[in-house]
Motif scaffolding. Structure first.
Motif, PDB file in Angstrom:
ATOM      1  N   ALA A 147     -51.561 -32.756   8.515  1.00  0.00           N
ATOM      2  CA  ALA A 147     -52.015 -33.217   9.833  1.00  0.00           C
ATOM      3  C   ALA A 147     -50.844 -33.333  10.800  1.00  0.00           C
ATOM      4  CB  ALA A 147     -52.737 -34.556   9.705  1.00  0.00           C
ATOM      5  N   LEU A 148     -49.715 -33.838  10.313  1.00  0.00           N
ATOM      6  CA  LEU A 148     -48.520 -33.936  11.156  1.00  0.00           C
ATOM      7  C   LEU A 148     -48.083 -32.562  11.633  1.00  0.00           C
ATOM      8  CD1 LEU A 148     -46.045 -35.362  12.384  1.00  0.00           C
ATOM      9  CD2 LEU A 148     -44.939 -35.124  10.132  1.00  0.00           C
ATOM     10  N   LYS A 149     -47.995 -31.614  10.716  1.00  0.00           N
ATOM     11  CA  LYS A 149     -47.559 -30.260  11.080  1.00  0.00           C
ATOM     12  C   LYS A 149     -48.520 -29.594  12.066  1.00  0.00           C
ATOM     13  CE  LYS A 149     -44.842 -29.213   6.962  1.00  0.00           C
ATOM     14  NZ  LYS A 149     -44.718 -28.345   5.778  1.00  0.00           N
ATOM     15  N   ALA A 150     -49.812 -29.845  11.913  1.00  0.00           N
ATOM     16  CA  ALA A 150     -50.807 -29.244  12.808  1.00  0.00           C
ATOM     17  C   ALA A 150     -50.723 -29.821  14.223  1.00  0.00           C
ATOM     18  CB  ALA A 150     -52.204 -29.432  12.241  1.00  0.00           C
ATOM     19  N   ALA A 151     -50.370 -31.106  14.342  1.00  0.00           N
ATOM     20  CA  ALA A 151     -50.325 -31.768  15.653  1.00  0.00           C
ATOM     21  C   ALA A 151     -48.956 -31.692  16.317  1.00  0.00           C
ATOM     22  CB  ALA A 151     -50.734 -33.234  15.495  1.00  0.00           C
ATOM     23  N   HIS A 152     -47.943 -31.337  15.567  1.00  0.00           N
ATOM     24  CA  HIS A 152     -46.557 -31.343  16.054  1.00  0.00           C
ATOM     25  C   HIS A 152     -46.254 -30.033  16.772  1.00  0.00           C
ATOM     26  CE1 HIS A 152     -42.278 -32.058  16.147  1.00  0.00           C
ATOM     27  NE2 HIS A 152     -42.466 -33.245  15.592  1.00  0.00           N
ATOM     28  N   PRO A 153     -45.538 -30.084  17.902  1.00  0.00           N
ATOM     29  CA  PRO A 153     -45.268 -28.852  18.649  1.00  0.00           C
ATOM     30  C   PRO A 153     -44.158 -27.981  18.064  1.00  0.00           C
ATOM     31  CG  PRO A 153     -44.191 -30.664  19.747  1.00  0.00           C
ATOM     32  CD  PRO A 153     -45.014 -31.256  18.617  1.00  0.00           C
ATOM     33  N   TYR A 154     -43.295 -28.551  17.243  1.00  0.00           N
ATOM     34  CA  TYR A 154     -42.148 -27.795  16.741  1.00  0.00           C
ATOM     35  C   TYR A 154     -42.559 -26.837  15.629  1.00  0.00           C
ATOM     36  CZ  TYR A 154     -39.004 -31.105  19.130  1.00  0.00           C
ATOM     37  OH  TYR A 154     -38.338 -31.866  20.047  1.00  0.00           O
ATOM     38  N   GLU A 155     -41.908 -25.695  15.602  1.00  0.00           N
ATOM     39  CA  GLU A 155     -42.117 -24.702  14.557  1.00  0.00           C
ATOM     40  C   GLU A 155     -41.754 -25.286  13.181  1.00  0.00           C
ATOM     41  OE1 GLU A 155     -40.917 -20.027  13.963  1.00  0.00           O
ATOM     42  OE2 GLU A 155     -39.619 -21.265  15.194  1.00  0.00           O
ATOM     43  N   GLU A 156     -40.689 -26.095  13.139  1.00  0.00           N
ATOM     44  CA  GLU A 156     -40.214 -26.736  11.911  1.00  0.00           C
ATOM     45  C   GLU A 156     -40.030 -28.227  12.188  1.00  0.00           C
ATOM     46  OE1 GLU A 156     -39.761 -25.255   9.022  1.00  0.00           O
ATOM     47  OE2 GLU A 156     -39.954 -23.181   9.651  1.00  0.00           O
ATOM     48  N   PRO A 157     -41.094 -29.029  12.136  1.00  0.00           N
ATOM     49  CA  PRO A 157     -40.926 -30.462  12.417  1.00  0.00           C
ATOM     50  C   PRO A 157     -40.022 -31.139  11.387  1.00  0.00           C
ATOM     51  CG  PRO A 157     -43.238 -29.926  11.946  1.00  0.00           C
ATOM     52  CD  PRO A 157     -42.458 -28.674  11.825  1.00  0.00           C
ATOM     53  N   ALA A 158     -39.189 -32.041  11.870  1.00  0.00           N
ATOM     54  CA  ALA A 158     -38.315 -32.813  10.977  1.00  0.00           C
ATOM     55  C   ALA A 158     -39.070 -34.054  10.525  1.00  0.00           C
ATOM     56  CB  ALA A 158     -37.037 -33.196  11.706  1.00  0.00           C
ATOM     57  N   TYR A 159     -39.171 -34.229   9.214  1.00  0.00           N
ATOM     58  CA  TYR A 159     -39.822 -35.420   8.675  1.00  0.00           C
ATOM     59  C   TYR A 159     -39.205 -35.765   7.333  1.00  0.00           C
ATOM     60  CZ  TYR A 159     -42.552 -32.277   5.682  1.00  0.00           C
ATOM     61  OH  TYR A 159     -42.933 -31.333   4.768  1.00  0.00           O
ATOM     62  N   GLU A 160     -39.410 -37.016   6.934  1.00  0.00           N
ATOM     63  CA  GLU A 160     -38.898 -37.524   5.660  1.00  0.00           C
ATOM     64  C   GLU A 160     -40.033 -38.262   4.958  1.00  0.00           C
ATOM     65  OE1 GLU A 160     -36.175 -40.194   7.539  1.00  0.00           O
ATOM     66  OE2 GLU A 160     -34.506 -38.797   7.364  1.00  0.00           O
ATOM     67  N   VAL A 161     -40.061 -38.190   3.645  1.00  0.00           N
ATOM     68  CA  VAL A 161     -41.054 -38.911   2.854  1.00  0.00           C
ATOM     69  C   VAL A 161     -40.301 -39.732   1.804  1.00  0.00           C
ATOM     70  CG1 VAL A 161     -43.011 -38.697   1.292  1.00  0.00           C
ATOM     71  CG2 VAL A 161     -42.775 -37.102   3.202  1.00  0.00           C
ATOM     72  N   PHE A 162     -40.568 -41.035   1.786  1.00  0.00           N
ATOM     73  CA  PHE A 162     -39.929 -41.931   0.828  1.00  0.00           C
ATOM     74  C   PHE A 162     -40.986 -42.583  -0.042  1.00  0.00           C
ATOM     75  CE2 PHE A 162     -37.307 -41.910   4.642  1.00  0.00           C
ATOM     76  CZ  PHE A 162     -36.038 -41.694   4.129  1.00  0.00           C
ATOM     77  N   ARG A 163     -40.747 -42.601  -1.339  1.00  0.00           N
ATOM     78  CA  ARG A 163     -41.641 -43.321  -2.253  1.00  0.00           C
ATOM     79  C   ARG A 163     -41.293 -44.795  -2.181  1.00  0.00           C
ATOM     80  NH1 ARG A 163     -45.503 -43.673  -5.147  1.00  0.00           N
ATOM     81  NH2 ARG A 163     -46.189 -42.182  -6.606  1.00  0.00           N
ATOM     82  N   MET A 164     -42.290 -45.620  -2.039  1.00  0.00           N
ATOM     83  CA  MET A 164     -42.082 -47.060  -1.964  1.00  0.00           C
ATOM     84  C   MET A 164     -42.506 -47.690  -3.284  1.00  0.00           C
ATOM     85  SD  MET A 164     -43.492 -47.600   1.925  1.00  0.00           S
ATOM     86  CE  MET A 164     -43.371 -49.366   1.828  1.00  0.00           C
ATOM     87  N   GLU A 165     -41.804 -48.720  -3.677  1.00  0.00           N
ATOM     88  CA  GLU A 165     -42.105 -49.425  -4.923  1.00  0.00           C
ATOM     89  C   GLU A 165     -42.723 -50.782  -4.600  1.00  0.00           C
ATOM     90  OE1 GLU A 165     -41.763 -48.238  -7.992  1.00  0.00           O
ATOM     91  OE2 GLU A 165     -40.947 -46.349  -7.221  1.00  0.00           O
ATOM     92  N   ASP A 166     -43.681 -51.192  -5.399  1.00  0.00           N
ATOM     93  CA  ASP A 166     -44.282 -52.510  -5.284  1.00  0.00           C
ATOM     94  C   ASP A 166     -43.512 -53.435  -6.207  1.00  0.00           C
ATOM     95  OD1 ASP A 166     -45.832 -54.742  -4.994  1.00  0.00           O
ATOM     96  OD2 ASP A 166     -47.653 -53.859  -5.842  1.00  0.00           O
ATOM     97  N   LEU A 167     -42.809 -54.404  -5.654  1.00  0.00           N
ATOM     98  CA  LEU A 167     -41.971 -55.313  -6.450  1.00  0.00           C
ATOM     99  C   LEU A 167     -42.618 -56.662  -6.719  1.00  0.00           C
ATOM    100  CD1 LEU A 167     -38.536 -54.496  -4.804  1.00  0.00           C
ATOM    101  CD2 LEU A 167     -39.529 -53.538  -6.882  1.00  0.00           C
ATOM    102  N   GLU A 168     -43.883 -56.786  -6.436  1.00  0.00           N
ATOM    103  CA  GLU A 168     -44.570 -58.049  -6.693  1.00  0.00           C
ATOM    104  C   GLU A 168     -45.003 -58.152  -8.125  1.00  0.00           C
ATOM    105  OE1 GLU A 168     -47.003 -59.729  -3.455  1.00  0.00           O
ATOM    106  OE2 GLU A 168     -46.929 -57.652  -2.761  1.00  0.00           O
TER     107      GLU A 168
END
Length: 104
Positions: free
Chosen positions: A83-104
């Motif tokens: 969805a981000l790539k489809a809505a983003h105007p750049y040919e190569e959008p810059a993005y990062e994905v981080f896994r989050m941990e639940d510490l509870e």
């Protein structure tokens, strides 16, 4: 849970957030449309073969952009990136994905 961060020019800030919210990203408990954003300056140089939304091939382009951060459930992350790539105007959008941990 993942955290998705991306960089986008102001012209497409709201459109990218809406696209992500529509697929379920940005939901925290009983709240949706949750995101954090800040303004900054990005730079890039389009190389031969590129079709840049901004700038010209071979020249460094500096542009005011926003960094947007939001959370995304595990089962939605791939659809959110699409969805981000489809809505983003750049040919190569810059993005990062981080896994989050639940510490509870």
């Amino acid at each position: 849970m993942y955290k998705l961060c991306y960089f986008v020019p102001e012209t497409h800030l709201e459109a990218t957030k809406v696209a992500l919210f529509e697929v379920g990203a940005g939901r925290i408990g009983d709240y949706d449309s949750c995101a954090w954003q800040c303004r900054g300056q990005g730079q890039f140089r389009p190389l031969d073969g590129s079709q840049p939304f901004l700038g010209r091939q071979g020249e460094v382009e500096r542009v005011d952009e926003y960094k947007v951060e939001l959370v995304c459930e595990d089962d939605l992350i791939r659809v959110a990136i699409q969805a981000l790539k489809a809505a983003h105007p750049y040919e190569e959008p810059a993005y990062e994905v981080f896994r989050m941990e639940d510490l509870e």
